[in-house]
Design a protein around this motif. Structure first.
Motif, PDB file in Angstrom:
ATOM      1  N   PHE A 177     -23.005 -24.306  33.953  1.00 39.75           N
ATOM      2  CA  PHE A 177     -22.851 -23.416  32.802  1.00 39.75           C
ATOM      3  C   PHE A 177     -23.080 -24.157  31.484  1.00 39.75           C
ATOM      4  O   PHE A 177     -23.623 -23.587  30.532  1.00 39.75           O
ATOM      5  CB  PHE A 177     -21.465 -22.762  32.822  1.00 39.75           C
ATOM      6  N   VAL A 178     -22.672 -25.415  31.417  1.00 36.54           N
ATOM      7  CA  VAL A 178     -22.955 -26.216  30.218  1.00 36.54           C
ATOM      8  C   VAL A 178     -24.469 -26.389  30.046  1.00 36.54           C
ATOM      9  O   VAL A 178     -25.008 -26.236  28.949  1.00 36.54           O
ATOM     10  CB  VAL A 178     -22.247 -27.579  30.296  1.00 36.54           C
ATOM     11  N   LEU A 179     -25.152 -26.697  31.139  1.00 38.58           N
ATOM     12  CA  LEU A 179     -26.606 -26.894  31.067  1.00 38.58           C
ATOM     13  C   LEU A 179     -27.314 -25.602  30.658  1.00 38.58           C
ATOM     14  O   LEU A 179     -28.270 -25.632  29.869  1.00 38.58           O
ATOM     15  CB  LEU A 179     -27.136 -27.380  32.413  1.00 38.58           C
ATOM     16  N   GLU A 188     -21.921 -25.718  23.966  1.00 43.36           N
ATOM     17  CA  GLU A 188     -21.817 -26.146  25.363  1.00 43.36           C
ATOM     18  C   GLU A 188     -20.801 -25.328  26.157  1.00 43.36           C
ATOM     19  O   GLU A 188     -20.972 -25.115  27.355  1.00 43.36           O
ATOM     20  CB  GLU A 188     -21.446 -27.630  25.439  1.00 43.36           C
ATOM     21  N   ASP A 189     -19.745 -24.880  25.508  1.00 44.33           N
ATOM     22  CA  ASP A 189     -18.682 -24.175  26.238  1.00 44.33           C
ATOM     23  C   ASP A 189     -18.879 -22.661  26.258  1.00 44.33           C
ATOM     24  O   ASP A 189     -17.972 -21.924  26.649  1.00 44.33           O
ATOM     25  CB  ASP A 189     -17.319 -24.519  25.645  1.00 44.33           C
ATOM     26  N   TYR A 190     -20.061 -22.191  25.852  1.00 43.94           N
ATOM     27  CA  TYR A 190     -20.268 -20.738  25.755  1.00 43.94           C
ATOM     28  C   TYR A 190     -20.010 -20.042  27.094  1.00 43.94           C
ATOM     29  O   TYR A 190     -19.266 -19.061  27.166  1.00 43.94           O
ATOM     30  CB  TYR A 190     -21.685 -20.436  25.271  1.00 43.94           C
ATOM     31  N   PHE A 191     -20.634 -20.536  28.156  1.00 44.68           N
ATOM     32  CA  PHE A 191     -20.492 -19.879  29.460  1.00 44.68           C
ATOM     33  C   PHE A 191     -19.231 -20.317  30.199  1.00 44.68           C
ATOM     34  O   PHE A 191     -18.672 -19.537  30.973  1.00 44.68           O
ATOM     35  CB  PHE A 191     -21.731 -20.128  30.318  1.00 44.68           C
ATOM     36  N   THR A 192     -18.781 -21.547  29.970  1.00 43.24           N
ATOM     37  CA  THR A 192     -17.535 -21.962  30.639  1.00 43.24           C
ATOM     38  C   THR A 192     -16.364 -21.121  30.136  1.00 43.24           C
ATOM     39  O   THR A 192     -15.419 -20.859  30.887  1.00 43.24           O
ATOM     40  CB  THR A 192     -17.248 -23.460  30.431  1.00 43.24           C
ATOM     41  N   LYS A 193     -16.405 -20.680  28.886  1.00 38.43           N
ATOM     42  CA  LYS A 193     -15.346 -19.804  28.364  1.00 38.43           C
ATOM     43  C   LYS A 193     -15.340 -18.446  29.064  1.00 38.43           C
ATOM     44  O   LYS A 193     -14.315 -17.764  29.103  1.00 38.43           O
ATOM     45  CB  LYS A 193     -15.522 -19.605  26.854  1.00 38.43           C
ATOM     46  N   LEU A 194     -16.483 -18.030  29.589  1.00 41.03           N
ATOM     47  CA  LEU A 194     -16.577 -16.753  30.307  1.00 41.03           C
ATOM     48  C   LEU A 194     -16.261 -16.899  31.786  1.00 41.03           C
ATOM     49  O   LEU A 194     -16.229 -15.897  32.512  1.00 41.03           O
ATOM     50  CB  LEU A 194     -17.988 -16.162  30.159  1.00 41.03           C
ATOM     51  N   HIS A 195     -16.058 -18.147  32.236  1.00 40.81           N
ATOM     52  CA  HIS A 195     -15.861 -18.414  33.668  1.00 40.81           C
ATOM     53  C   HIS A 195     -14.691 -19.372  33.897  1.00 40.81           C
ATOM     54  O   HIS A 195     -14.772 -20.303  34.685  1.00 40.81           O
ATOM     55  CB  HIS A 195     -17.133 -19.027  34.268  1.00 40.81           C
ATOM     56  N   GLN A 196     -13.569 -19.123  33.256  1.00 42.29           N
ATOM     57  CA  GLN A 196     -12.404 -19.983  33.429  1.00 42.29           C
ATOM     58  C   GLN A 196     -11.688 -19.633  34.731  1.00 42.29           C
ATOM     59  O   GLN A 196     -11.465 -18.455  35.023  1.00 42.29           O
ATOM     60  CB  GLN A 196     -11.461 -19.825  32.245  1.00 42.29           C
ATOM     61  N   ASP A 203     -14.625 -14.123  41.665  1.00 44.85           N
ATOM     62  CA  ASP A 203     -15.142 -15.280  42.402  1.00 44.85           C
ATOM     63  C   ASP A 203     -14.561 -15.298  43.812  1.00 44.85           C
ATOM     64  O   ASP A 203     -13.408 -14.913  44.023  1.00 44.85           O
ATOM     65  CB  ASP A 203     -14.705 -16.588  41.724  1.00 44.85           C
ATOM     66  N   HIS A 204     -15.320 -15.814  44.758  1.00 46.11           N
ATOM     67  CA  HIS A 204     -14.753 -15.988  46.088  1.00 46.11           C
ATOM     68  C   HIS A 204     -15.556 -16.982  46.919  1.00 46.11           C
ATOM     69  O   HIS A 204     -16.762 -17.146  46.738  1.00 46.11           O
ATOM     70  CB  HIS A 204     -14.627 -14.659  46.846  1.00 46.11           C
ATOM     71  N   LEU A 205     -14.832 -17.656  47.797  1.00 50.70           N
ATOM     72  CA  LEU A 205     -15.406 -18.520  48.823  1.00 50.70           C
ATOM     73  C   LEU A 205     -15.660 -17.660  50.052  1.00 50.70           C
ATOM     74  O   LEU A 205     -14.855 -16.781  50.371  1.00 50.70           O
ATOM     75  CB  LEU A 205     -14.428 -19.649  49.155  1.00 50.70           C
ATOM     76  N   PRO A 309     -18.476 -13.855  35.964  1.00 56.60           N
ATOM     77  CA  PRO A 309     -17.726 -13.878  34.701  1.00 56.60           C
ATOM     78  C   PRO A 309     -16.387 -13.168  34.847  1.00 56.60           C
ATOM     79  O   PRO A 309     -16.139 -12.444  35.817  1.00 56.60           O
ATOM     80  CB  PRO A 309     -18.643 -13.113  33.735  1.00 56.60           C
ATOM     81  N   HIS A 310     -15.512 -13.376  33.867  1.00 59.68           N
ATOM     82  CA  HIS A 310     -14.232 -12.673  33.851  1.00 59.68           C
ATOM     83  C   HIS A 310     -14.451 -11.165  33.991  1.00 59.68           C
ATOM     84  O   HIS A 310     -15.451 -10.627  33.501  1.00 59.68           O
ATOM     85  CB  HIS A 310     -13.486 -12.929  32.543  1.00 59.68           C
ATOM     86  N   ASN A 311     -13.517 -10.493  34.608  1.00 63.09           N
ATOM     87  CA  ASN A 311     -13.665  -9.061  34.855  1.00 63.09           C
ATOM     88  C   ASN A 311     -13.892  -8.244  33.589  1.00 63.09           C
ATOM     89  O   ASN A 311     -14.587  -7.222  33.605  1.00 63.09           O
ATOM     90  CB  ASN A 311     -12.422  -8.528  35.576  1.00 63.09           C
ATOM     91  N   ASP A 312     -13.308  -8.682  32.467  1.00 64.43           N
ATOM     92  CA  ASP A 312     -13.399  -7.865  31.249  1.00 64.43           C
ATOM     93  C   ASP A 312     -14.601  -8.205  30.368  1.00 64.43           C
ATOM     94  O   ASP A 312     -14.732  -7.666  29.255  1.00 64.43           O
ATOM     95  CB  ASP A 312     -12.107  -7.980  30.436  1.00 64.43           C
TER      96      ASP A 312
END
Length: 381
Positions: A177-179, A188-196, A203-205, A309-312
């Motif tokens: 997400f940083v890349l 750099e944190d634009y997408f990581t903030k959407l995927h905490q 998300d699931h395994l 991404p986060h549900n909301d």
């Protein structure tokens, strides 16, 4: 019991007792000459320098725009940890069907998907009525939002599974997400903030089993799973040597086989990233086809992780990216249609519901069905 040290997964060492699982034996790779996809590799050993990040960001954006799939290596998770997860998947699928079915979620046809999804829910040959032999076991985030009962083989190993899932998030997804943010000239944190990891998302395994068909049954089939796109951000697929995965190149629409590569993850971009970038990042069309003749006698076990991404999060086109601005990209399919832009949660359950009620692989009318106003699923062979 034995104690394994997980310091190779995390910067902070972590220890806990784990049960003995035995070994997992991978089947030999095919000896057939297949038309393999020419995919690039994102080497995360380069991630820790600014120059390396810049190089990897270009590699990543070219991959998700041109071919959609790419490999990732040096992601700081040992093969031993991966092998143990395959072993757990194998042991789960060795349980009796009546035991596995205890963990099938209520509301499966309404889009629920955590837990066990049995085989036979779609028709793969309309003429004979032959049904799919794909089984799925999904394990959601370990952040308190998704309480779930598990069979003993999973429950006894849940701390290790959680450790593994969290490592995928921190060691693989966060760097990707940083890349991606760098490639779009965003912070750099634009997408990581959407995927905490701590925030609610789907998300699931997944442990996924494709049980074999007979030689005659395979002759009657086009594919085991029809062409489709995944609905989240990135899908991580661990190497397993039964060749069956094919991708469709964005540039030429050619179908190519994806070769299993040692010590790598195979990764593809998905619907949410396509919507967030107005189509600049393309969701990868892929399918599971009939394996080559020298591998049709074995079952195919998959180990995957699906990031969303986060549900909301509204799936509207990012307006802050200089790259998208220069390309003149301001709207995605929903925005152009004038229909409301869905949140990630709304998109997840609309598409999951469509997939769960889809019964006939050859029904092109259903493949063109509207999932949400402004978006119809495209038919892919």
């Amino acid at each position: 019991m034995i104690t394994l040290n997980f310091k190779f997964l995390y910067r902070i060492p972590c220890q806990f007792p784990v049960p003995q699982l035995g070994s997992f034996d991978y089947v030999p790779e095919t000896k057939e000459h297949l038309d393999w996809a020419d995919l690039v590799t994102v080497d995360l050993s380069l991630y820790h320098t600014e120059e390396g990040k810049k190089q990897l960001a270009k590699t990543l954006i070219d991959a998700v725009r041109e071919k959609g799939f790419f490999y990732v290596k040096n992601f700081n998770i040992s093969q031993e940890r991966v092998d143990r997860q395959f072993t757990l998947g194998k042991q789960f699928y060795e349980l009796p069907l009546e035991e596995k079915e205890k963990y099938t979620p209520e509301g499966l046809d309404q889009g629920k998907f955590n837990g066990y999804i049995p085989a036979g829910r779609t028709i793969v040959n309309r003429e004979t009525g032959l049904r799919s032999r794909v089984e799925i076991y999904n394990i959601p985030k370990f952040n308190g939002d998704f309480p779930q009962n598990h069979p003993k083989v999973i429950q006894d190993n849940l701390p290790e599974i959680e450790e593994f899932a969290r490592a995928l998030h921190s060691e693989v997804l966060d760097p990707l997400f940083v890349l991606l943010a760098l490639a779009l000239e965003l912070p750099e944190d634009y997408f990581t903030k959407l995927h905490q990891y701590s925030v609610k998302s789907e998300d699931h395994l997944r442990y996924m089993k494709y049980s074999k068909y007979s030689t005659e049954e395979n002759k009657s089939l086009k594919n085991w799973v029809y062409g489709h796109t995944d609905l989240g951000s990135f899908t991580l697929l661990f190497r397993q040597p039964v060749a069956a995965l094919q991708i469709r190149y964005h540039s030429t629409n050619e179908w190519k086989w994806v070769k299993p590569q040692d010590a790598t993850l195979t990764v593809n971009a998905c619907d949410a990233l396509q919507m967030l970038t107005g189509g600049y990042v393309k969701s990868t069309i892929h399918r599971v086809t009939i394996p080559p003749a020298d591998q049709q006698h074995v079952d195919r076990l998959g180990l995957l992780y699906f990031s969303r991404p986060h549900n909301d999060v509204p799936l509207a086109t990012i307006q802050d990216s200089p790259v998208l601005q220069r390309e003149g990209i301001t709207q995605n399919d929903f925005e152009r249609s004038g229909n409301p832009v869905p949140t990630m949660e709304e998109w997840t359950f609309a598409k999951q519901k469509w997939q769960r009620t889809f019964r006939d692989q050859d029904d092109k009318k259903h493949q063109n069905a509207v999932i949400l106003p402004g978006f119809a699923e495209r038919p892919y062979a």
